[in-house]
Design a protein around this motif. Structure first.
Motif, short mmCIF file in Angstrom:
data_model
loop_
_atom_site.label_atom_id
_atom_site.label_comp_id
_atom_site.label_asym_id
_atom_site.label_seq_id
_atom_site.Cartn_x
_atom_site.Cartn_y
_atom_site.Cartn_z
N MET A 1 -17.46 11.53 -20.92
CA MET A 1 -16.94 10.49 -20.05
C MET A 1 -16.81 11.05 -18.64
O MET A 1 -16.60 12.23 -18.45
N VAL A 2 -16.92 10.16 -17.67
CA VAL A 2 -16.77 10.54 -16.27
C VAL A 2 -15.60 9.77 -15.68
O VAL A 2 -15.51 8.55 -15.82
N GLN A 3 -14.70 10.50 -15.04
CA GLN A 3 -13.61 9.87 -14.30
C GLN A 3 -13.98 9.91 -12.82
O GLN A 3 -14.24 10.98 -12.27
N HIS A 4 -14.02 8.75 -12.22
CA HIS A 4 -14.35 8.56 -10.81
C HIS A 4 -13.03 8.28 -10.10
O HIS A 4 -12.44 7.22 -10.27
N LYS A 5 -12.54 9.28 -9.35
CA LYS A 5 -11.21 9.20 -8.75
C LYS A 5 -11.34 9.03 -7.24
O LYS A 5 -12.09 9.75 -6.59
N LEU A 6 -10.59 8.08 -6.70
CA LEU A 6 -10.56 7.87 -5.26
C LEU A 6 -9.12 8.05 -4.79
O LEU A 6 -8.20 7.49 -5.38
N PHE A 7 -8.96 8.82 -3.74
CA PHE A 7 -7.67 9.01 -3.09
C PHE A 7 -7.83 8.46 -1.68
O PHE A 7 -8.74 8.88 -0.96
N VAL A 8 -6.97 7.53 -1.29
CA VAL A 8 -7.20 6.75 -0.07
C VAL A 8 -5.97 6.73 0.83
O VAL A 8 -4.85 6.66 0.37
N ARG A 9 -6.25 6.78 2.15
CA ARG A 9 -5.23 6.45 3.15
C ARG A 9 -5.77 5.25 3.92
O ARG A 9 -6.86 5.30 4.49
N PHE A 10 -5.03 4.17 3.89
CA PHE A 10 -5.43 2.98 4.63
C PHE A 10 -5.04 3.12 6.09
O PHE A 10 -4.09 3.84 6.43
N LYS A 11 -5.76 2.43 6.95
CA LYS A 11 -5.44 2.43 8.39
C LYS A 11 -4.05 1.84 8.60
O LYS A 11 -3.61 0.97 7.83
N PRO A 12 -3.35 2.29 9.63
CA PRO A 12 -1.97 1.85 9.85
C PRO A 12 -1.82 0.33 10.03
O PRO A 12 -0.77 -0.22 9.70
N ASP A 13 -2.85 -0.34 10.54
CA ASP A 13 -2.73 -1.78 10.79
C ASP A 13 -3.07 -2.63 9.56
O ASP A 13 -2.98 -3.86 9.61
N VAL A 14 -3.44 -2.00 8.45
CA VAL A 14 -3.75 -2.73 7.23
C VAL A 14 -2.45 -3.12 6.55
O VAL A 14 -1.56 -2.29 6.34
N THR A 15 -2.32 -4.39 6.23
CA THR A 15 -1.07 -4.90 5.65
C THR A 15 -1.02 -4.67 4.14
O THR A 15 -2.06 -4.46 3.50
N GLU A 16 0.17 -4.73 3.60
CA GLU A 16 0.33 -4.60 2.15
C GLU A 16 -0.41 -5.72 1.42
O GLU A 16 -0.96 -5.52 0.34
N LEU A 17 -0.43 -6.91 2.02
CA LEU A 17 -1.15 -8.03 1.43
C LEU A 17 -2.65 -7.73 1.34
O LEU A 17 -3.29 -8.01 0.32
N GLN A 18 -3.21 -7.14 2.38
CA GLN A 18 -4.63 -6.77 2.37
C GLN A 18 -4.90 -5.69 1.30
O GLN A 18 -5.89 -5.76 0.59
N ILE A 19 -4.01 -4.71 1.22
CA ILE A 19 -4.16 -3.66 0.22
C ILE A 19 -4.08 -4.25 -1.18
O ILE A 19 -4.91 -3.93 -2.04
N ASP A 20 -3.11 -5.11 -1.41
CA ASP A 20 -2.98 -5.76 -2.72
C ASP A 20 -4.24 -6.54 -3.07
O ASP A 20 -4.69 -6.52 -4.22
N HIS A 21 -4.81 -7.23 -2.10
CA HIS A 21 -6.03 -8.01 -2.33
C HIS A 21 -7.18 -7.09 -2.75
O HIS A 21 -7.92 -7.39 -3.70
N VAL A 22 -7.35 -5.97 -2.05
CA VAL A 22 -8.42 -5.03 -2.39
C VAL A 22 -8.19 -4.44 -3.78
O VAL A 22 -9.12 -4.34 -4.58
N CYS A 23 -6.95 -4.07 -4.07
CA CYS A 23 -6.63 -3.51 -5.39
C CYS A 23 -6.94 -4.51 -6.50
O CYS A 23 -7.56 -4.15 -7.51
#
Length: 98
Positions: A1-23
């Motif tokens: 099996m392969v685990q594909h891991k992403l660790f992310v820092r969003f830009k400061p102007d990105v809202t929690e709503l936008q992050i939730d939508h992407v997630c």
């Protein structure tokens, strides 16, 4: 099996709503593909402060490297990247065999 891991820092102007939508969009895509038997995401809760500002985590598990490679060129993944990439300040991708 392969685990594909992403660790992310969003830009400061990105809202929690936008992050939730992407997630949610990534979760929906992952759950719609039989090549991804497991998907998880969350935020950093470590008190050690060693995350280098990367505070969101995504884990996609694939049967093998072939399935992971198919996902990387999948139209749904490409479409999501177009939305996701402009929101990212920094990212680290780490794939491991498990």
């Amino acid at each position: 099996m392969v685990q594909h891991k992403l660790f992310v820092r969003f830009k400061p102007d990105v809202t929690e709503l936008q992050i939730d939508h992407v997630c949610q969009s990534l979760a929906e895509l992952a759950h719609s593909l039989s090549s991804i038997p497991a998907f998880r995401y969350g935020t950093n809760i470590s008190p050690e402060n060693l995350n280098k500002g990367l505070n969101h985590y995504f884990l996609l598990t694939f049967k093998d490297e072939t399935e992971r490679n198919r996902y990387l060129i999948h139209p749904g993944h490409k479409a999501l990247q177009e939305v996701f990439d402009p929101m990212i300040d920094d990212i680290m991708v780490f794939d491991v065999m498990v």
